[in-house]
Write a protein that holds these residues in place. Structure first.
Motif, PDB file in Angstrom:
ATOM      1  N   ALA A  47      -3.828  -4.866 -11.872  1.00 56.58           N
ATOM      2  CA  ALA A  47      -3.872  -4.504 -10.534  1.00 56.58           C
ATOM      3  C   ALA A  47      -2.544  -4.956  -9.992  1.00 56.58           C
ATOM      4  O   ALA A  47      -2.020  -6.153 -10.211  1.00 56.58           O
ATOM      5  N   LEU A  48      -1.607  -4.158  -9.539  1.00 52.91           N
ATOM      6  CA  LEU A  48      -0.707  -4.077  -8.816  1.00 52.91           C
ATOM      7  C   LEU A  48      -0.801  -4.570  -7.174  1.00 52.91           C
ATOM      8  O   LEU A  48      -1.208  -3.782  -6.443  1.00 52.91           O
ATOM      9  N   ALA A  49      -0.514  -5.864  -7.023  1.00 48.57           N
ATOM     10  CA  ALA A  49      -0.670  -6.603  -5.701  1.00 48.57           C
ATOM     11  C   ALA A  49      -0.561  -7.932  -5.621  1.00 48.57           C
ATOM     12  O   ALA A  49      -0.955  -8.524  -6.391  1.00 48.57           O
ATOM     13  N   PRO A  50       0.052  -8.292  -4.487  1.00 54.28           N
ATOM     14  CA  PRO A  50       0.859  -7.718  -3.550  1.00 54.28           C
ATOM     15  C   PRO A  50       2.502  -7.230  -4.112  1.00 54.28           C
ATOM     16  O   PRO A  50       2.718  -7.858  -4.979  1.00 54.28           O
ATOM     17  N   CYS A  51       2.979  -6.447  -3.488  1.00 56.73           N
ATOM     18  CA  CYS A  51       4.301  -6.058  -3.476  1.00 56.73           C
ATOM     19  C   CYS A  51       4.790  -6.533  -2.062  1.00 56.73           C
ATOM     20  O   CYS A  51       4.302  -5.967  -1.296  1.00 56.73           O
ATOM     21  N   ALA A  52       6.122  -7.097  -1.837  1.00 55.90           N
ATOM     22  CA  ALA A  52       6.503  -7.441  -0.896  1.00 55.90           C
ATOM     23  C   ALA A  52       7.780  -7.780  -0.982  1.00 55.90           C
ATOM     24  O   ALA A  52       8.398  -7.884  -1.589  1.00 55.90           O
ATOM     25  N   VAL A  53       8.717  -7.398   0.351  1.00 63.88           N
ATOM     26  CA  VAL A  53      10.035  -7.548   0.242  1.00 63.88           C
ATOM     27  C   VAL A  53      10.333  -8.235   1.636  1.00 63.88           C
ATOM     28  O   VAL A  53       9.891  -7.879   2.955  1.00 63.88           O
ATOM     29  N   LEU A  54      11.289  -9.286   1.698  1.00 62.28           N
ATOM     30  CA  LEU A  54      11.832  -9.965   2.817  1.00 62.28           C
ATOM     31  C   LEU A  54      12.374  -8.678   3.793  1.00 62.28           C
ATOM     32  O   LEU A  54      12.961  -7.905   3.488  1.00 62.28           O
ATOM     33  N   PRO A  55      12.057  -8.986   4.988  1.00 66.84           N
ATOM     34  CA  PRO A  55      12.390  -7.769   6.127  1.00 66.84           C
ATOM     35  C   PRO A  55      13.728  -7.477   6.052  1.00 66.84           C
ATOM     36  O   PRO A  55      14.160  -6.115   6.219  1.00 66.84           O
ATOM     37  N   GLU A  56      14.691  -8.394   5.756  1.00 61.69           N
ATOM     38  CA  GLU A  56      16.142  -8.076   5.791  1.00 61.69           C
ATOM     39  C   GLU A  56      16.569  -7.383   4.672  1.00 61.69           C
ATOM     40  O   GLU A  56      17.888  -7.014   4.431  1.00 61.69           O
ATOM     41  N   TYR A  57      15.842  -7.168   3.626  1.00 60.16           N
ATOM     42  CA  TYR A  57      16.035  -6.753   2.245  1.00 60.16           C
ATOM     43  C   TYR A  57      15.439  -5.263   2.160  1.00 60.16           C
ATOM     44  O   TYR A  57      15.632  -4.624   1.256  1.00 60.16           O
ATOM     45  N   GLN A  58      14.461  -4.958   3.112  1.00 61.57           N
ATOM     46  CA  GLN A  58      13.618  -3.736   2.865  1.00 61.57           C
ATOM     47  C   GLN A  58      14.676  -2.482   3.172  1.00 61.57           C
ATOM     48  O   GLN A  58      15.619  -2.468   3.810  1.00 61.57           O
ATOM     49  N   LYS A  59      14.166  -1.275   2.411  1.00 64.49           N
ATOM     50  CA  LYS A  59      14.961  -0.308   2.334  1.00 64.49           C
ATOM     51  C   LYS A  59      16.302  -0.209   1.578  1.00 64.49           C
ATOM     52  O   LYS A  59      17.117   0.521   2.026  1.00 64.49           O
ATOM     53  N   GLN A  60      16.341  -1.237   0.745  1.00 63.51           N
ATOM     54  CA  GLN A  60      17.448  -1.448  -0.057  1.00 63.51           C
ATOM     55  C   GLN A  60      17.361  -1.248  -1.496  1.00 63.51           C
ATOM     56  O   GLN A  60      18.425  -1.776  -2.312  1.00 63.51           O
ATOM     57  N   GLY A  61      16.155  -0.980  -1.855  1.00 67.02           N
ATOM     58  CA  GLY A  61      15.819  -0.965  -3.335  1.00 67.02           C
ATOM     59  C   GLY A  61      15.256  -1.896  -4.027  1.00 67.02           C
ATOM     60  O   GLY A  61      14.760  -2.054  -5.290  1.00 67.02           O
ATOM     61  N   ALA A  62      15.074  -3.125  -3.197  1.00 66.51           N
ATOM     62  CA  ALA A  62      14.472  -4.336  -3.761  1.00 66.51           C
ATOM     63  C   ALA A  62      13.094  -4.056  -4.381  1.00 66.51           C
ATOM     64  O   ALA A  62      12.630  -4.631  -5.498  1.00 66.51           O
ATOM     65  N   GLY A  63      12.280  -3.478  -3.375  1.00 65.43           N
ATOM     66  CA  GLY A  63      10.864  -3.382  -3.824  1.00 65.43           C
ATOM     67  C   GLY A  63      10.679  -2.426  -4.844  1.00 65.43           C
ATOM     68  O   GLY A  63       9.956  -2.629  -5.960  1.00 65.43           O
ATOM     69  N   THR A  64      11.650  -1.284  -4.804  1.00 64.21           N
ATOM     70  CA  THR A  64      11.741  -0.311  -6.040  1.00 64.21           C
ATOM     71  C   THR A  64      11.716  -1.062  -7.409  1.00 64.21           C
ATOM     72  O   THR A  64      11.235  -0.864  -8.469  1.00 64.21           O
ATOM     73  N   ALA A  65      12.887  -1.923  -7.325  1.00 68.87           N
ATOM     74  CA  ALA A  65      13.462  -2.605  -8.603  1.00 68.87           C
ATOM     75  C   ALA A  65      12.503  -3.561  -9.121  1.00 68.87           C
ATOM     76  O   ALA A  65      12.085  -3.813 -10.261  1.00 68.87           O
ATOM     77  N   VAL A  66      11.764  -4.349  -8.357  1.00 61.99           N
ATOM     78  CA  VAL A  66      10.969  -5.396  -8.684  1.00 61.99           C
ATOM     79  C   VAL A  66       9.646  -4.755  -9.281  1.00 61.99           C
ATOM     80  O   VAL A  66       9.014  -5.263 -10.438  1.00 61.99           O
ATOM     81  N   THR A  67       9.156  -3.739  -8.627  1.00 63.49           N
ATOM     82  CA  THR A  67       8.037  -3.014  -9.046  1.00 63.49           C
ATOM     83  C   THR A  67       8.211  -2.335 -10.507  1.00 63.49           C
ATOM     84  O   THR A  67       7.329  -2.404 -11.431  1.00 63.49           O
ATOM     85  N   ARG A  68       9.181  -1.671 -10.745  1.00 64.01           N
ATOM     86  CA  ARG A  68       9.677  -1.062 -12.087  1.00 64.01           C
ATOM     87  C   ARG A  68       9.839  -2.264 -12.871  1.00 64.01           C
ATOM     88  O   ARG A  68       8.965  -2.063 -14.239  1.00 64.01           O
ATOM     89  N   ALA A  69      10.421  -3.235 -12.571  1.00 67.22           N
ATOM     90  CA  ALA A  69      10.532  -4.170 -13.723  1.00 67.22           C
ATOM     91  C   ALA A  69       9.129  -4.825 -14.239  1.00 67.22           C
ATOM     92  O   ALA A  69       8.975  -5.253 -15.350  1.00 67.22           O
ATOM     93  N   VAL A  70       8.160  -5.045 -13.174  1.00 68.55           N
ATOM     94  CA  VAL A  70       6.918  -5.587 -13.611  1.00 68.55           C
ATOM     95  C   VAL A  70       6.213  -4.828 -14.226  1.00 68.55           C
ATOM     96  O   VAL A  70       5.576  -5.100 -15.321  1.00 68.55           O
TER      97      VAL A  70
END
Length: 178
Positions: free
Chosen positions: A86-109
């Protein structure tokens, strides 16, 4: 150029992971969930708790410690008794949102889960976000949620070339879903 370095969390990352979850969500529910999942050996899968940090750029005196910018977690669940993640949670610090950090970490896991031989991942999440990773409605695979959830938000992803198991998902106890 890859601007995110993704890796499994270390014990030193635990406070930063909590900070990311507290900053990304309106309440402490997700941060508390991660802490509860860490304490559950039936749910916690070593190596499937990932962080993303900004990639080190050229510096004159060596890289400064990079902040944990994003987080993604896979824990054990079951589909009709068959193991899945189960994938949860996925989270990004507000100052890094919409910069690809969430996509990168989700792909990696998810890549780590594939490499470890996991067969199926599920997520309850935004139907406009998770298809970029290959997730689709779980109902297409005959995978049912443990309670009534919108079909478009309960998603599944085969991680191998096999057919995912069919049946109802059972989450770890920490999720509080019967």
């Amino acid at each position: 150029m890859n601007i995110w370095q993704c890796r499994p969390e270390t014990p030193e990352d635990i406070p930063a992971v909590r900070r990311v979850n507290l900053a990304a969500f309106e309440t402490s529910v997700e941060a508390d969930l991660v802490d509860a999942l860490r304490r559950d050996p039936a749910a916690w899968l070593p190596g499937f708790s990932y962080v993303a940090e900004p990639a080190a750029g050229p510096t004159g005196s060596g890289p400064a410690p990079a902040p944990v910018a994003a987080y993604a977690l896979l824990t054990r669940c079951h589909i009709a008794g068959e193991p899945a993640v189960a994938l949860a949670p996925c989270a990004v610090l507000p100052e890094y949102q919409k910069q690809g950090a969430g996509t990168a970490v989700t792909r990696a896991v998810l890549d780590a889960a594939r490499a470890a031989g996991e067969r199926t991942a599920i997520v309850l999440g935004h139907p406009s976000y998770y298809p970029r990773f290959g997730f689709g409605p779980a109902s297409r695979f005959g995978i049912l949620p443990p309670q009534e959830w919108p079909d478009e938000a309960f998603l599944a992803l085969p991680l191998d070339s096999g057919t995912p198991p069919r049946g109802t998902v059972r989450y770890a106890e920490a999720f509080g879903i019967d």
